[in-house]
Enzyme design. Structure first.
Site, PDB file in Angstrom:
ATOM      1  N   ASP A   1     -11.040   1.943  -2.410  1.00 56.52           N
ATOM      2  CA  ASP A   1     -11.378   1.444  -0.998  1.00 56.52           C
ATOM      3  C   ASP A   1     -13.017   1.724  -0.944  1.00 56.52           C
ATOM      4  O   ASP A   1     -13.467   1.280   0.015  1.00 56.52           O
ATOM      5  CB  ASP A   1     -10.896   2.774   0.046  1.00 56.52           C
ATOM      6  CG  ASP A   1      -9.387   2.419   0.639  1.00 56.52           C
ATOM      7  OD1 ASP A   1      -9.081   1.282   0.097  1.00 56.52           O
ATOM      8  OD2 ASP A   1      -9.058   2.918   1.388  1.00 56.52           O
TER       9      ASP A   1
ATOM     10  N   ASP B   1       0.940  -1.150  -0.074  1.00 56.23           N
ATOM     11  CA  ASP B   1       0.044  -0.206   0.087  1.00 56.23           C
ATOM     12  C   ASP B   1       0.772   1.320   0.144  1.00 56.23           C
ATOM     13  O   ASP B   1       2.205   1.179   0.351  1.00 56.23           O
ATOM     14  CB  ASP B   1      -0.800   0.016   1.349  1.00 56.23           C
ATOM     15  CG  ASP B   1      -2.066   0.819   1.468  1.00 56.23           C
ATOM     16  OD1 ASP B   1      -2.108   1.791   0.296  1.00 56.23           O
ATOM     17  OD2 ASP B   1      -2.876   0.913   2.103  1.00 56.23           O
TER      18      ASP B   1
HETATM   19  C1  DGJ Z   1      -5.562   1.827   2.343  1.00 57.26           C
HETATM   20  C2  DGJ Z   1      -6.154   0.745   1.599  1.00 57.26           C
HETATM   21  O1  DGJ Z   1      -6.914   1.184   0.445  1.00 57.26           O
HETATM   22  C3  DGJ Z   1      -7.096  -0.044   2.599  1.00 57.26           C
HETATM   23  O2  DGJ Z   1      -7.667  -0.873   2.021  1.00 57.26           O
HETATM   24  C4  DGJ Z   1      -6.412  -0.582   3.912  1.00 57.26           C
HETATM   25  O3  DGJ Z   1      -5.212  -1.270   3.560  1.00 57.26           O
HETATM   26  C5  DGJ Z   1      -5.773   0.664   4.550  1.00 57.26           C
HETATM   27  N1  DGJ Z   1      -5.205   1.481   3.449  1.00 57.26           N
HETATM   28  C6  DGJ Z   1      -4.814   0.347   5.927  1.00 57.26           C
HETATM   29  O4  DGJ Z   1      -4.198   1.164   6.358  1.00 57.26           O
END
Ligand code: DGJ
Length: 698
Positions: free
Chosen positions: A520, A453
């Protein structure tokens, strides 16, 4: 027939791939002349093109767009429209004057390199072309052969000239956080359409991808399309001249860019891929999917596992007992990979601390991750963890030890984003540290997968504070180097790309990761348009989608389980709900959906996809035909059925008209002709109605 032919009598080159041709020639003056990009041509056609002086070359019509005449439009002289290359020499001269000095066809006959050198300075540009099925890849290498530095102010990967059309329409994928990749279509007028990111990552606002046509539909009409394989700041500009001629330049964004080339040094731009689709937007999508499957994404011959991810279930409250309980239930549903998201490492109680220290929280995991990984394996699943390697929390051991390892200006405040700084991956020592830290993590426990990420942009682009050139470039090259070295050390580990959802989903990262977390946004309704846009350009075998809880985390919308599963089953099915709270009825229904998905997943992930919406505009539908043609899976969604309508007719595309298809649930038989010309009748009633129809060819 080799993909690249050198027509030596006229010093021209004809590049031919699946359904397209590209032609260029070296003129007697040493210029590199552009001739054609589009449908197939024969060598004899190239000679005709060479004799056809459209007023572009050697004439006085100096306002004509140069990209239609020259393969590389480099700043200097009368090249006053959108140029692809601009440098500054040590004496302050900023104009280039390049001539072809050599050319070479690669040993496999699918690659061409043409070298141009400046007529005065020891500086060269090598243009590279590589035929990859239905795509043409292009990139440029800039070489400083002198003994003084040269600064690259702009160094795009290539310009793409499109043949004249009476009018142009552009299709691109625009959006924002939690609403990425919305299909956007507009007519172009004279002037410039600029799509870009200045954030150090590709960003949520647009994908480095653009399609252009003269009014093509799903099944007919020529479409030209360009993408950039770069996981940093990028730019894509389509410039339309008043006479209807269009060209597209793309490359690393020149915003705030000054990339020094030391004496003797060279720099190679990222690849830009061009796809010409003769038969409409279906054909365009098929060609991009085929390109990603055959030439870009690792392990594209393996079906993707059903994932469970803990993020929306436990957020930062990661404890082994609750993770194990989730894992048991996930295994019961049929999940094959269990990923512990953010929150498992030392100091990570919330988003204020811990990023950078990739060791398990000693209280929760006194024996490290191995005991949990072993339990997950015993349940028959693979085990993965979340990391954000490029970021660092100010409250972390890493930052306390190396406060100088971040991008920062010495006299300016540092920009915190999601409570982190960005590690300076332009620096070799930072890259080496990350490889070591991640290698240690992957060696400490049987970890099969990483979710990689990044939740912040690059803000303090502190060029000149190290020796690595522009950090806009150095960061991305560092990211690639760390990923590549890690993959080499741990070749069996699968990696998911994520940047606050879909902030990094370009061809560059896709060549180093197995799939992407496109958003997300896990609201199954919102997700439909995000996924439709994502899958316009990218193969569904890279598109992860989770079934989460209702009401949904970001929108608080309540959506039935059936719709949530169906929405996620159109890509890579994952589950992200808190299974500890699922009722026995939901768990058993979930297990049935997972089993059904496994029956069709090869078709969804690797088949031919058709966007079927269009009839009633409140219905979204998508169909997949397996590579063999034996199975067809059709999904239909209606958030709220109106006007007493209880069914919709979906005209399928791409079936065998003479074949008979049997509905796996009802046994109803229909010919391919009927399904394509009349339609498949699908019942949709009430709110959040959804349906999956599986058809088997007899
Ligand atoms: C952003 C990601 O898109 C989410 O799926 C998750 O992993 C969060 N970060 C965790 O901090």
């Amino acid at each position: 027939m080799p993909a690249v032919e050198h027509l030596t009598d006229r010093n021209a080159f004809l590049l031919r791939g699946d359904g397209f041709a590209y032609a260029l020639a070296v003129t007697p003056d040493g210029d590199l002349r552009h001739l054609h990009w589009g449908g197939p041509l024969e060598p004899a056609d190239v000679a005709v093109l060479l004799d056809d002086d459209a007023g572009d070359f050697g004439s006085n019509t100096w306002s004509n767009p140069r990209a239609h005449a020259e393969e590389l439009v480099a700043h200097g002289g009368r090249r006053l429209d959108e140029t692809a290359l601009k440098v500054e020499f040590a004496d302050g001269v900023r104009a280039l004057d390049l001539a072809v000095v050599s050319s070479a066809v690669g040993p496999d006959g699918d690659e061409l390199t043409v070298r141009l050198a400046d007529r005065h300075y020891p500086f060269a540009a090598e243009l590279h072309y590589r035929v990859r099925g239905g795509a043409l890849e292009r990139w440029t290498t800039l070489v400083n052969d002198g003994d003084t530095p040269v600064v690259l102010d702009r160094a795009y990967s290539a310009s793409w000239a499109l043949p004249w059309q009476p009018h142009w329409e552009a299709t691109w994928l625009a959006g924002m956080y939690a609403a990425e990749t919305q299909v956007t279509r507009r007519a172009l007028g004279p002037g410039r359409l600029v799509l870009e990111s200045r954030r150090g990552i590709p960003g949520h606002a647009a994908q480095p991808w653009l399609a252009l046509d003269a009014g093509a539909g799903d099944e007919a009409g020529a479409v030209w399309s360009v993408a950039l394989a770069w996981s940093g700041s990028w730019r894509l500009a389509a410039e339309l001249a008043a006479d209807g001629r269009l060209h597209v330049t793309t490359g690393v964004n020149d915003f705030d860019l000054q990339h020094p080339l030391a004496p003797g040094a060279s720099w190679t731009t990222p690849v830009t891929a061009g796809v010409f689709a003769p038969a409409g937007h279906d054909d365009l999508t098929d060609r991009w999917h085929a390109y990603e499957r055959r030439h870009v994404v690792p392990r594209s011959d393996v079906v993707r596992p059903v994932l469970y991810n803990s993020w929306e279930a436990t957020f930062f409250d990661v404890r082994p007992e609750s993770q194990l309980e989730l894992a048991r239930r996930a295994a019961g549903l049929g999940a094959e990979l269990f990923v512990v998201d953010d929150g498992w490492f030392a100091g990570r109680d919330d988003e204020n601390a811990g990023i950078g220290d990739w060791t398990p929280d000693p209280t929760a995991f006194p024996g490290g991750l191995k005991p949990l990984a072993d339990e997950v394996h015993a349940l028959g699943m693979r085990f993965g963890v979340w990391v954000e390697p490029e970021a660092v929390s100010p409250d972390s051991d890493l930052f306390r030890a190396h406060p100088d390892w971040i991008y920062q200006w010495p006299t300016r405040p540092r920009t915190l984003a999601r409570q982190t700084h960005l590690l300076a991956l332009s620096r070799p020592d930072v890259r080496a540290h990350l490889v070591e830290a991640l290698d240690a993590l992957l060696s400490s426990a049987p970890v099969d997968a990483l979710k990689w990420d990044l939740n912040r942009p690059l803000t303090e682009a502190s060029d000149g504070l190290d020796e690595a050139g522009s950090v806009w470039i150095g960061h991305v090259e560092g990211f690639y180097e760390v990923l590549d070295r890690l993959r080499a050390l741990h070749p069996d580990v699968w990696i998911e790309s994520c940047a606050s959802g879909g902030g990094r989903a370009d061809l560059g990262v896709l060549s180093r990761t197995e799939w992407v977390w496109p958003s997300d946004q896990t609201d199954a309704l919102e997700r439909l348009s995000i996924q439709q846009g994502y899958a316009y350009a990218h193969s569904p075998h890279t598109m992860m989608a989770w079934v989460t809880d209702s009401p949904t985390y970001l929108t608080k919308r309540e959506i039935p389980l059936r719709f949530r599963f169906h929405s996620a089953m159109t890509g890579l099915l994952g589950i992200g709900g808190n299974l500890a709270h699922w009722s026995p009825a939901d768990l058993s229904a979930g297990a049935e959906y997972v089993a059904q998905y496994k029956r069709i997943r090869a078709t969804v992930q690797y088949g031919t996809m058709r966007r079927l919406s269009g009839a009633p505009d409140d219905v979204t539908a998508v169909g997949y035909r397996s590579p063999s043609g034996d199975q067809v899976a059709v999904f239909a969604f209606a958030p709220s059925v109106r006007h007493l309508r209880r069914t919709v007719l979906l005209r399928l595309r791409g079936l065998d008209p003479a074949a008979v298809y049997v509905d796996a649930a009802t046994g109803a038989r229909s010919s391919g002709a009927l399904l394509m010309h009349h339609g498949l009748r699908v019942g949709l009633v009430g709110d959040y109605a959804s349906e999956l129809v599986i058809l088997d060819r007899t």
